[in-house]
Design an enzyme around this catalytic site. Structure first.
Site, PDB file in Angstrom:
ATOM      1  N   CYS A  74       1.409  -1.235   0.038  1.00  0.00           N
ATOM      2  CA  CYS A  74       0.049   0.077  -0.189  1.00  0.00           C
ATOM      3  C   CYS A  74       0.943   1.547  -0.031  1.00  0.00           C
ATOM      4  CB  CYS A  74      -0.825  -0.422   1.284  1.00  0.00           C
ATOM      5  SG  CYS A  74      -2.379   1.212   1.579  1.00  0.00           S
ATOM      6  N   CYS A  83      -6.438   2.401  -3.561  1.00  0.00           N
ATOM      7  CA  CYS A  83      -5.911   3.066  -2.449  1.00  0.00           C
ATOM      8  C   CYS A  83      -6.413   4.250  -1.919  1.00  0.00           C
ATOM      9  CB  CYS A  83      -4.235   3.792  -2.432  1.00  0.00           C
ATOM     10  SG  CYS A  83      -2.878   4.215  -0.785  1.00  0.00           S
TER      11      CYS A  83
END
Length: 528
Positions: free
Chosen positions: A284, A459
């Site tokens: 991430c 995200c």
């Protein structure tokens, strides 16, 4: 009060009143679970009032409502986790006790199946499909396979007894989620009928179609799926490991540290706060700055932000890799007064003196801090990297579209351990799992892969408490929004995206992704 004892672990009853809680504590109960939604009947005591009374008596409490919106099939995993985590004996209640008894029996069947079918076995040394890794990618793939072919013989090799929802740790560090909301017992999420080899993978021998595990164990396969994740290399930052969790040094990349992030943020009133991002690839890529934004949002809310100097140190050259999202992010960087330092990589830290050193083009730079949120360097899984499956970087070498290994046609890999050049996110694994499931079944039938992964990653950038910039993109930075712009415009901060992240996606993870229900994740045809 009419209490029915089911077994030594649990009893059930009808509605509990706050004034009755002390008597329950005196009777020896240590936990109360409410299976009744608030507002079901006029005059019904709400859960908060019962919980307050229980906590005053030293009892644990949990609210797991069961109704049409929260059916037993959806809630039984949470109930099983509560029974696993909380001290007994337990008293569960609803309107009459009937729902509490039913959900307990449903959760008990999960645990019984886990004990019967999923424990490590050496009796069978060959399985049709072996999945190395029981994290997000491995469990989701097994569930997708079984949704298509329920009679498959699948073994999952996984040593951990706890399964984490890692995207939730950012929210823990921001004071939004309790850490307990981000995990389940591994046995609860293991798909029914799968053989669980509870051990570590120690090696791959793809030439002989074998996986080594534990202390000398070996299992052979017709088809192998590798989903071991990557490795967090904390030790590559000098002095970091010995100061994590103290001296103002924290990270949302660990379950036990995320609450410390919130503790630091909640109590910091002035000084310097540093947030770091190491070289890519990492899990991430937005998580380092998510921590910064949520922290700044809290400080802004408390009115102390002007007294806090915020620095973001990123080894890379840009704030975010997909340019379409940068304007919205920069508005928050400017709003919070954060200082961006590109080409700046944390290499050393001294917790007791609260100093950190960064490698830059101009040489090593020393910075003092009051708190520092560190994202560790990351690399390929060590077992994968040491095997014939790896590329030069240590990741399982697969075709980026089919996710099939480039040299071993009976091997697939997905998630953070694979060589695909996409953002390493849970959302990526959610899209990859059905692709692997369909293509793997084709290969088992002697056919070629016929569905494709487009590099999708998501995200949700938590730019403030209550708003998110929902970045969704694929290979080459192509925008791949899941919703029309009038619902969620991912390039702008929105409350709707926050609701998705905070309230919808955790349930999608536990009850859809890990169950083989492919909401917004159906595999694509081979348009490559």
């Amino acid at each position: 009060m009419d209490i029915t004892r089911i077994d030594e672990a649990i009893s059930v009853t009808g509605q509990v009143l706050p004034k009755e809680v002390q008597a329950l504590a005196d009777a020896g109960f240590r936990t109360i679970i409410c299976n009744r939604p608030d507002g079901e009947d006029p005059g019904q005591p709400d859960f908060a009032s019962v919980a307050a009374a229980a906590q005053a008596c030293g009892l644990e409490v949990r609210h797991i409502p069961v109704d049409d919106a929260h059916p037993i099939d959806m809630q039984k995993g949470d109930f099983a986790r509560a029974m696993h985590d909380l001290p007994g004996p337990v008293l569960a209640y609803c309107r009459t006790g009937n729902r509490s008894g039913k959900i307990y029996q449903a959760s008990r069947s999960i645990a019984a199946q886990a004990g019967k079918e999923r424990t490590m076995t050496t009796e069978k040394s060959h399985h049709q499909i072996v999945i190395a890794g029981g994290g997000s990618a491995g469990i989701a793939t097994a569930a997708s396979l079984l949704a298509r072919e329920p009679d498959l013989d699948i073994a999952i090799i996984e040593p951990r007894e706890v399964h984490y929802y890692q995207p939730g740790w950012t929210m823990v560090g921001g004071g939004v989620f309790p850490k307990e909301a981000t995990y389940r017992p591994e046995a609860v999420v293991m798909p029914d009928g799968v053989t669980w080899l509870k051990a570590e993978v120690t090696g791959f021998d793809p030439d002989n179609k074998a996986v080594l595990y534990g202390d000398g164990g070996k299992v052979t396969y017709d088809l192998l799926i590798v989903a071991l994740g990557n490795r967090l290399a904390w030790e590559k930052i000098e002095g970091l490991e010995e100061t994590l969790g103290k001296n103002g040094v924290t990270s949302n990349y660990r379950y036990d540290l995320a609450p410390y992030t919130w503790e630091l943020v909640h109590h910091l009133d002035k000084g310097r706060a540093i947030f770091t991002q190491p070289p890519m690839p990492i899990k991430c890529a937005g998580a380092p700055q998510k921590a910064m934004y949520l922290s700044c949002s809290e400080w802004e809310h408390r009115g102390v932000l002007p007294d806090i100097e915020v620095e973001f140190h990123n080894q890379g050259a840009v704030l975010f890799g997909v340019a379409d999202y940068v304007p919205a992010l920069m508005q928050y960087v400017e709003r919070y007064g954060a200082n961006l330092n590109f080409g700046s990589n944390l290499v050393r830290i001294d917790g007791p003196t609260r100093k950190a050193w960064f490698a830059t083009d101009q040489g090593e730079v020393e910075r003092e801090f009051d708190m520092i949120h560190v994202v560790p360097p990351q690399e390929g899984n060590a077992v994968v990297a040491a095997s014939p499956l790896a590329n030069e970087a240590g990741y399982a070498e697969v075709d980026q579209h089919t996710l099939r290994h480039t040299r071993y046609p009976d091997v697939f890999a997905l998630g953070d351990c694979s060589s695909t050049p996409n953002a390493k996110t849970m959302a990526a694994a959610r899209k990859q799992a059905p692709v692997v499931a369909v293509n793997a079944l084709n290969v088992l039938e002697g056919k070629e892969p016929n569905v494709s992964y487009d590099g999708y990653g998501s995200c949700p950038l938590t730019v403030e408490r209550g708003k998110i910039v929902l970045a969704e993109f694929g290979y080459g930075g192509k925008l791949l929004p899941s919703f029309p712009s009038w619902v969620i415009d991912g390039t702008k901060p929105s409350k709707a995206a926050w609701h998705l992240k905070a309230n919808v996606l955790p349930s999608v993870y536990w009850h859809f992704m890990l169950k083989g229900r492919e909401w917004l994740a159906k595999p694509l045809g081979m348009a490559i």
